[in-house]
Design an enzyme around this catalytic site. Structure first.
Site, PDB file in Angstrom:
ATOM      1  N   ASP A   1      -1.590  14.307  13.219  1.00 25.79           N
ATOM      2  CA  ASP A   1      -1.743  15.653  12.655  1.00 25.79           C
ATOM      3  C   ASP A   1      -1.068  15.765  11.289  1.00 25.79           C
ATOM      4  O   ASP A   1      -1.657  16.298  10.336  1.00 25.79           O
ATOM      5  CB  ASP A   1      -1.168  16.705  13.608  1.00 25.79           C
ATOM      6  CG  ASP A   1      -2.004  16.875  14.865  1.00 25.79           C
ATOM      7  OD1 ASP A   1      -3.166  16.417  14.866  1.00 25.79           O
ATOM      8  OD2 ASP A   1      -1.493  17.455  15.844  1.00 25.79           O
TER       9      ASP A   1
ATOM     10  N   SER B   1       0.834  -1.198   0.000  1.00 18.72           N
ATOM     11  CA  SER B   1       0.000   0.000   0.000  1.00 18.72           C
ATOM     12  C   SER B   1       0.874   1.256   0.000  1.00 18.72           C
ATOM     13  O   SER B   1       1.671   1.426  -0.912  1.00 18.72           O
ATOM     14  CB  SER B   1      -0.963  -0.060   1.190  1.00 18.72           C
ATOM     15  OG  SER B   1      -2.037   0.833   1.039  1.00 18.72           O
TER      16      SER B   1
ATOM     17  N   HIS C   1      -7.340  -6.176   0.130  1.00 19.36           N
ATOM     18  CA  HIS C   1      -6.208  -5.250   0.171  1.00 19.36           C
ATOM     19  C   HIS C   1      -5.175  -5.671   1.215  1.00 19.36           C
ATOM     20  O   HIS C   1      -3.979  -5.488   1.015  1.00 19.36           O
ATOM     21  CB  HIS C   1      -6.714  -3.836   0.475  1.00 19.36           C
ATOM     22  CG  HIS C   1      -5.636  -2.804   0.487  1.00 19.36           C
ATOM     23  ND1 HIS C   1      -4.830  -2.556  -0.605  1.00 19.36           N
ATOM     24  CD2 HIS C   1      -5.214  -1.957   1.472  1.00 19.36           C
ATOM     25  CE1 HIS C   1      -3.971  -1.582  -0.305  1.00 19.36           C
ATOM     26  NE2 HIS C   1      -4.178  -1.216   0.947  1.00 19.36           N
TER      27      HIS C   1
END
Length: 256
Positions: free
Chosen positions: A174, A86, A233
């Site tokens: 963040d 990925s 996946h």
């Protein structure tokens, strides 16, 4: 340098294998796979930047991640086979395209060098919603995540990145949130990787579609394609034995 988990050295002539996890993962997630592969070769799993026990940075681009991987490979003495899943697969592809001198063979697990439209920010928001002051064990966090993420497999996966003792996520949420558009995209790189390359996908996944093959072959002319039946996946977690068998078979038959 990135945090690494070194499964080796194996007493063989095979080149070492570098494993690069995906978004929200860690090298620890790949422990079972690495151990199964390590009798035949040295296997090194990394925590990518802003993940696991690796340093946090204000940026999270694929150029950044590829440079991090190049530093690890150089530290261990040179060229390696590289397997990325990925987001880690994209980082591995950028490494191969920009530093082909460091990559023997490339395995890309269920991802293509393209921009995707799906979003992962909802998972970041779910993790942010967890009141860590009330977490004394991973099950406490899973129970809170259940309000936003009903899939128990995903709950378990996310809580593997939770430091319960310190009551903190081992994810720079963040920065990952801010950099999500870059994570979903793929940089415009003109290079080509001429080495052996395997695109290994889950048969139930749509991440590597037929329309992606032209783009893949343009950048990776020696690309070969294979699928694992019954896997999506998260093919390495859903079908670990088949995943290991596929890697070993391809590595044993692909010329360096």
């Amino acid at each position: 340098m990135l945090n690494v988990i070194d499964h080796g050295p194996a007493d063989t002539n095979e080149p070492p294998l570098l494993i690069v996890h995906g978004l929200f993962g860690s090298g620890r997630n790949w422990g079972a796979i690495a151990k199964r592969l390590s009798p035949n070769r040295r296997v090194i799993a990394v925590d990518q930047r802003n993940h696991g026990n690796s340093p946090w940075f204000d940026s999270h681009t694929y150029e950044d991640m590829a440079a991090d991987l190049a530093e690890v490979i150089t530290h261990f003495g040179g060229r390696m086979d590289v397997c990325g899943h990925s987001m880690g697969g994209k980082a591995a592809m950028v490494l191969a395209l920009t530093r082909p001198d460091l990559v023997n063979r490339l395995i890309v697990a269920d991802i293509a060098p393209v921009t995707y439209g799906h979003d992962q920010n909802q998972n970041i928001q779910a993790m942010r919603s967890v009141d860590l002051s009330k977490v004394t064990k991973r099950a406490d966090a899973s129970a809170q995540l259940a309000a936003h993420i009903p899939d128990t497999t995903l709950q378990s996966f996310f809580t593997q990145s939770l430091d319960v003792k310190e009551q903190r996520w081992r994810l720079n949420l963040d920065v990952l949130d801010a950099e999500m558009p870059k994570i979903l995209s793929f940089p415009d790189i003109s290079g080509r990787f001429e080495g052996p390359t395997l695109f290994l996908s889950g048969a139930n996944s749509d991440y590597v579609a037929p329309e992606h093959r032209a783009t893949i072959r343009e950048k990776f002319p020696k690309a070969r394609f294979a699928k694992i039946t019954g896997a999506g996946h998260w093919l390495h977690a859903e079908k670990p034995r088949e995943f290991v068998a596929s890697l070993e078979a391809w590595l044993s038959h692909s010329a360096l």
